[in-house]
Each structure stands twice: as C-alpha cells, then as structure tokens.
Design an enzyme around this catalytic site. Structure first.
Site, short mmCIF file in Angstrom:
data_model
loop_
_atom_site.label_atom_id
_atom_site.label_comp_id
_atom_site.label_asym_id
_atom_site.label_seq_id
_atom_site.Cartn_x
_atom_site.Cartn_y
_atom_site.Cartn_z
N ASP A 35 0.83 -1.22 0.00
CA ASP A 35 0.00 0.00 0.00
C ASP A 35 0.86 1.27 0.00
OD1 ASP A 35 0.95 0.16 2.59
OD2 ASP A 35 -1.01 0.20 3.56
N LEU A 36 2.16 1.11 -0.04
CA LEU A 36 3.12 2.22 -0.09
C LEU A 36 2.97 3.15 1.12
CD1 LEU A 36 3.12 3.01 -3.94
CD2 LEU A 36 4.55 1.41 -2.66
N LEU A 77 5.43 -10.06 4.25
CA LEU A 77 6.21 -9.07 5.01
C LEU A 77 5.39 -7.82 5.33
CD1 LEU A 77 9.57 -9.06 2.95
CD2 LEU A 77 8.97 -10.53 4.85
N SER A 121 8.61 -11.77 14.69
CA SER A 121 9.53 -10.84 15.35
C SER A 121 9.98 -11.35 16.71
CB SER A 121 8.80 -9.51 15.55
OG SER A 121 9.48 -8.70 16.47
N TYR A 146 1.61 -4.99 18.59
CA TYR A 146 2.45 -5.48 17.49
C TYR A 146 2.86 -6.93 17.74
CZ TYR A 146 6.71 -5.98 14.63
OH TYR A 146 7.67 -6.42 13.74
N ASN A 175 16.78 -7.42 15.20
CA ASN A 175 16.73 -6.06 14.64
C ASN A 175 17.53 -5.93 13.35
OD1 ASN A 175 15.77 -5.85 17.43
ND2 ASN A 175 15.65 -3.68 16.94
N VAL A 190 15.94 2.26 14.81
CA VAL A 190 16.86 3.17 15.49
C VAL A 190 18.13 3.43 14.69
CG1 VAL A 190 17.95 1.33 16.90
CG2 VAL A 190 17.91 3.68 17.73
N ARG A 214 20.14 -4.83 21.64
CA ARG A 214 19.48 -5.45 20.50
C ARG A 214 20.49 -6.33 19.77
NH1 ARG A 214 15.88 -3.49 22.92
NH2 ARG A 214 14.02 -2.42 22.18
N GLY A 275 6.38 -0.08 26.80
CA GLY A 275 6.32 -1.32 26.00
C GLY A 275 7.65 -1.68 25.38
P1 NAD Z 1 8.90 -1.51 6.12
O1 NAD Z 1 7.97 -0.56 6.79
O2 NAD Z 1 10.00 -0.92 5.30
O3 NAD Z 1 8.13 -2.58 5.25
C1 NAD Z 1 6.76 -2.90 5.42
C2 NAD Z 1 6.09 -2.79 4.07
O4 NAD Z 1 4.72 -3.18 4.21
C3 NAD Z 1 6.08 -1.36 3.52
O5 NAD Z 1 6.46 -1.38 2.16
C4 NAD Z 1 4.64 -0.90 3.70
O6 NAD Z 1 4.27 0.08 2.73
C5 NAD Z 1 3.90 -2.23 3.55
N1 NAD Z 1 2.60 -2.24 4.23
C6 NAD Z 1 2.30 -1.86 5.50
N2 NAD Z 1 0.99 -2.06 5.76
C7 NAD Z 1 0.45 -2.57 4.61
C8 NAD Z 1 -0.84 -2.97 4.24
N3 NAD Z 1 -1.89 -2.88 5.10
N4 NAD Z 1 -1.04 -3.45 3.00
C9 NAD Z 1 0.00 -3.55 2.12
N5 NAD Z 1 1.24 -3.18 2.40
C10 NAD Z 1 1.47 -2.70 3.64
O7 NAD Z 1 9.49 -2.41 7.30
P2 NAD Z 1 10.52 -3.63 7.27
O8 NAD Z 1 11.51 -3.35 8.34
O9 NAD Z 1 10.96 -3.90 5.87
O10 NAD Z 1 9.58 -4.82 7.80
C11 NAD Z 1 9.15 -5.90 6.97
C12 NAD Z 1 8.51 -6.96 7.86
O11 NAD Z 1 9.50 -7.48 8.75
C13 NAD Z 1 7.37 -6.46 8.74
O12 NAD Z 1 6.40 -7.47 8.83
C14 NAD Z 1 8.02 -6.26 10.10
O13 NAD Z 1 7.09 -6.38 11.15
C15 NAD Z 1 9.00 -7.42 10.09
N6 NAD Z 1 10.12 -7.25 11.00
C16 NAD Z 1 11.04 -6.25 10.79
C17 NAD Z 1 12.12 -6.12 11.64
C18 NAD Z 1 13.16 -5.05 11.47
O14 NAD Z 1 14.06 -4.96 12.32
N7 NAD Z 1 13.11 -4.24 10.43
C19 NAD Z 1 12.27 -7.03 12.71
C20 NAD Z 1 11.28 -7.99 12.92
C21 NAD Z 1 10.23 -8.12 12.03
C1 UD1 Z 2 12.37 -3.42 15.91
C2 UD1 Z 2 11.53 -3.31 14.66
C3 UD1 Z 2 10.33 -4.22 14.80
C4 UD1 Z 2 10.83 -5.62 15.10
C5 UD1 Z 2 11.73 -5.66 16.34
C6 UD1 Z 2 12.38 -7.03 16.53
C7 UD1 Z 2 11.36 -1.23 13.39
C8 UD1 Z 2 10.84 0.15 13.31
N1 UD1 Z 2 11.05 -1.92 14.49
O1 UD1 Z 2 11.64 -2.95 17.06
O2 UD1 Z 2 9.61 -4.23 13.57
O3 UD1 Z 2 9.77 -6.51 15.24
O4 UD1 Z 2 12.80 -4.73 16.13
O5 UD1 Z 2 13.28 -7.01 17.58
O6 UD1 Z 2 12.02 -1.70 12.50
N2 UD1 Z 2 15.29 4.30 20.14
C9 UD1 Z 2 15.94 5.42 20.60
N3 UD1 Z 2 15.86 6.57 19.86
C10 UD1 Z 2 15.18 6.64 18.67
C11 UD1 Z 2 14.53 5.47 18.21
C12 UD1 Z 2 14.60 4.31 18.98
O7 UD1 Z 2 16.57 5.41 21.67
O8 UD1 Z 2 15.16 7.72 18.04
C13 UD1 Z 2 15.40 3.06 20.96
C14 UD1 Z 2 14.06 2.42 21.29
O9 UD1 Z 2 13.47 2.98 22.43
C15 UD1 Z 2 14.51 0.96 21.51
C16 UD1 Z 2 15.68 0.79 20.53
O10 UD1 Z 2 16.11 2.10 20.19
O11 UD1 Z 2 14.97 0.79 22.83
C17 UD1 Z 2 15.27 0.06 19.25
O12 UD1 Z 2 14.11 0.70 18.74
P1 UD1 Z 2 13.51 0.35 17.28
O13 UD1 Z 2 14.57 0.48 16.24
O14 UD1 Z 2 12.25 1.12 17.11
O15 UD1 Z 2 13.32 -1.22 17.38
P2 UD1 Z 2 12.44 -2.23 18.23
O16 UD1 Z 2 11.42 -1.55 19.09
O17 UD1 Z 2 13.42 -3.15 18.86
#
Ligand code: NAD
Ligand code: UD1
Length: 309
Positions: A35-36, A77, A121, A146, A175, A190, A214, A275
C-alpha cells in the site's frame, strides 16, 4: 518449485525490496502487493519486466486473493513495522498486522499455493534477562499489540499448516538494519534514525539510558536466508530466530557509528518508551541447523554501507 511469480506482500519496503532484488537475481519473477504506506516505488526496479507492483492493502481480502492468482510462493512481510505505532493505534495496526495475515492464509488455501515465509519478530518473547539468549521455545510474553499480532499470525499459519497443508516458514527477525530502511519517522528503526541524524549533524535522542540491547543483523545477511526458505524442497515445523546471538547496547552502536562518521552530534537521553523491550538476543542454533547463514557482516561494515562510505 511451481512456476509463477513469488508474491511479496510489503515488497516495496526495506526488507521486501532487498528480497525482491535477491529473488530477481536468482531468476524468479516477483509480484508485490504494497500500500506504499512506508514502502516506496523508488525502492523497486520497476523497469524490469519480471517485477509487477499491485498497489493496495493486505487487509482487502478480495485484492489479496487476486494478487495470489498464479503465484508459486509467498513472502508475507506487509505490516506496520513500528512497535510504537501499535502502542499508539492498535486498531489501525491490527488491520495490517493480523487481518492481512488471515487474508494471506485464506487466499493461499483457495488458490492452492503452499509455501509462505512469514516475518514474525523477536518482540513475541517480551523481556528477557540481561545477557540471556532466547531460543524458540522460550515462553512467549508479547508486551504490545504489534507482538500480539505477530504471535497470533504464527498460530494461524500453524493452523493452516495442519488443516490445509500450507508450508509456512516462520522467522522471528531480531533487529534488521541497512540501506532503504526509512529514517523519516520517529517510529523508524533506530539505526536508520541515528545514522541519518549523525550524517546531517542533527541531535540524537536515546530513549532510556542507552544500555538496552538489541541483536542487530545486516539486511543482506537476512535476505540470503529468506531466499533459501522460498527455494528449499522441504520445510521443518517451528519458528526460527534470525539473529547473531550478540547483544549490542545502543551506546555501543553509537560508538560504532562514530567510528564511521567521525564526531557525533549532541546526544540527549529521554524517558524510555512504554512497552519497549530492555534486552533482546537470539539463540540461533535452529537457524544454523536449518539454513546456511552467511558470514556475519560486521556492524562497522554494515554501517559504512548504509552511509555510503
Ligand atoms: P517496512 O515498513 O519498510 O516494510 C513494510 C512494508 O509493508 C512497507 O512497504 C509498507 O508500505 C507495507 N505495508 C504496510 N501495511 C500494509 C498494508 N496494510 N497493505 C500492504 N502493504 C502494507 O518495514 P521492514 O523493516 O521492511 O519490515 C518488513 C517486515 O519485517 C514487517 O512485517 C516487520 O514487522 C518485520 N520485522 C522487521 C524487523 C526489522 O528490524 N526491520 C524485525 C522484525 C520483524
Ligand atoms: C524493531 C523493529 C520491529 C521488530 C523488532 C524485533 C522497526 C521500526 N522496528 O523494534 O519491527 O519486530 O525490532 O526485535 O524496524 N530508540 C531510541 N531513539 C530513537 C529510536 C529508537 O533510543 O530515536 C530506541 C528504542 O526505544 C529501543 C531501541 O532504540 O529501545 C530500538 O528501537 P527500534 O529500532 O524502534 O526497534 P524495536 O522496538 O526493537
């Protein structure tokens, strides 16, 4: 593996767009449903005829069913990736983070597509003790909507596995960081926020004392495993942690960042987020048994690539 494109929900996002590149490089066609909301067209090689983008919502069951038609496998995803967004607006995030999963399961059942990888996650475990690495059997204690939506999604994939022969590969990502992780919102990952601010010389805010840990994984290391999950002939039951079994404090991560960019801008410390998980570190034995996890990209290298150095 059956012919037909791999459907990547959320494929225009950070992890999804890297997975798109990796699957294309291995000769797969890719169909993206996104959905971008946080994803971007510019993350995708849309001039490649093997890439198709359907713009829409995974909470729309009819659209998910249409997108599934003719696909060989699915990478689910799409989700609101921010834990904090789910704390602030659980009703909205539930639509993407849980209803989207149910729609994917149903569309697979109806169309006969079997293989799906799911981005769960580390958040499903809640808090663990300092220095403790958590294996997949650790009791689950989701602290946020979440994490609850991810855990419920896991249970649904398991139900569809038993009842309808789906082949889910459930990964609990720790992460993930790297290029294309969007730093533009306070809800972003972060490392993306701190690197962008360090590069622009803007002040950095740490929520809490910076001693929270993390287990950070560079995105290319993860994607390698995701491609294996799509291509594997057989899948085993049970979720798989994706982490390096390394706990890095935010303060240590900032030091690593300083080593790449030079002096950091001013750093202030604010209240911890509600949280927020204090410590997170993966026991990755199962990952190492089931997949060939590539050599670790060290954080110094990952940060340098992210910052284009
Ligand atoms: P991201 O926000 O870059 O990717 C999520 C994508 O999903 C985006 O392109 C967004 O536009 C799309 N999206 C969101 N809601 C939607 C909807 N209702 N319909 C269609 N598209 C939708 O984030 P990411 O870090 O690439 O995360 C990808 C997946 O991995 C997610 O499920 C996230 O929960 C999971 N995950 C990420 C991390 C991390 O550290 N980045 C860790 C654990 C799990
Ligand atoms: C992240 C992912 C989540 C995933 C999880 C798995 C994102 C946005 N979140 O959550 O999808 O399921 O890892 O472990 O990708 N923080 C700061 N300053 C900032 C931003 C964050 O101090 O400006 C701190 C937060 O309070 C937290 C830590 O950095 O303690 C990590 O935060 P964040 O990157 O949002 O990750 P998670 O909450 O671990």
């Amino acid at each position: 593996m059956a012919k037909g494109p791999v459907l990547i929900t959320g494929g225009a996002g950070f992890i999804g767009s890297h997975l798109t590149d990796a699957l294309l490089a291995k000769g797969h066609a890719v169909r993206i449903l996104d959905d971008l909301s946080t994803g971007k067209r510019s993350n995708l090689p849309l001039d490649n005829p093997a890439v198709e983008l359907i713009e829409g919502d995974v909470a729309d069951a009819a659209l998910v069913a249409r997108a599934m038609t003719g696909c060989s496998a699915v990478a689910h995803l799409a989700a609101v990736a921010s834990v904090q967004a789910s704390v602030d607006d659980p009703v909205r995030t539930h639509q993407s983070n849980f209803i989207g999963t149910l729609n994917v399961c149903e569309a697979m059942r109806q169309s006969g597509v079997k293989r799906v990888l799911f981005a769960s996650s580390a958040a499903v475990y809640g808090n663990n003790g300092e220095g403790q690495s958590i294996d997949e059997d650790t009791p689950k204690a989701p602290l946020t909507p979440y994490a609850s939506d991810k855990l419920a999604s896991e249970f649904y994939f398991d139900f569809y596995r038993r009842q309808h022969d789906l082949e889910p590969v459930v990964f609990r990502f720790f992460n993930i960081y790297g290029p294309r992780q969007d730093p533009s919102s306070p809800y972003s990952g972060v490392i993306s926020i701190f690197s962008e601010r360090a590069q622009k010389g803007l002040p950095i805010t740490v929520f809490g004392d910076g001693e929270q840990t993390r287990d950070f994984v560079y995105v290319e290391d993860l994607v390698d495993v995701l491609v294996q999950a799509i291509e594997k002939p057989e899948v085993e039951v049970g979720a798989v942690n994706v982490g390096w079994n390394q706990a890095t404090t935010l303060k240590q991560m900032l030091q690593a960042l300083a080593a790449v960019v030079g002096d950091l801008p001013p750093i202030s410390y604010g209240p911890a987020r509600s949280g927020d998980i204090r410590h997170s570190r993966a026991d990755n034995q199962r990952l190492l048994q089931r997949f060939s996890f590539p050599p670790q990209t060290p954080m110094s290298v990952g940060l340098a690539r992210l910052l284009g150095r």
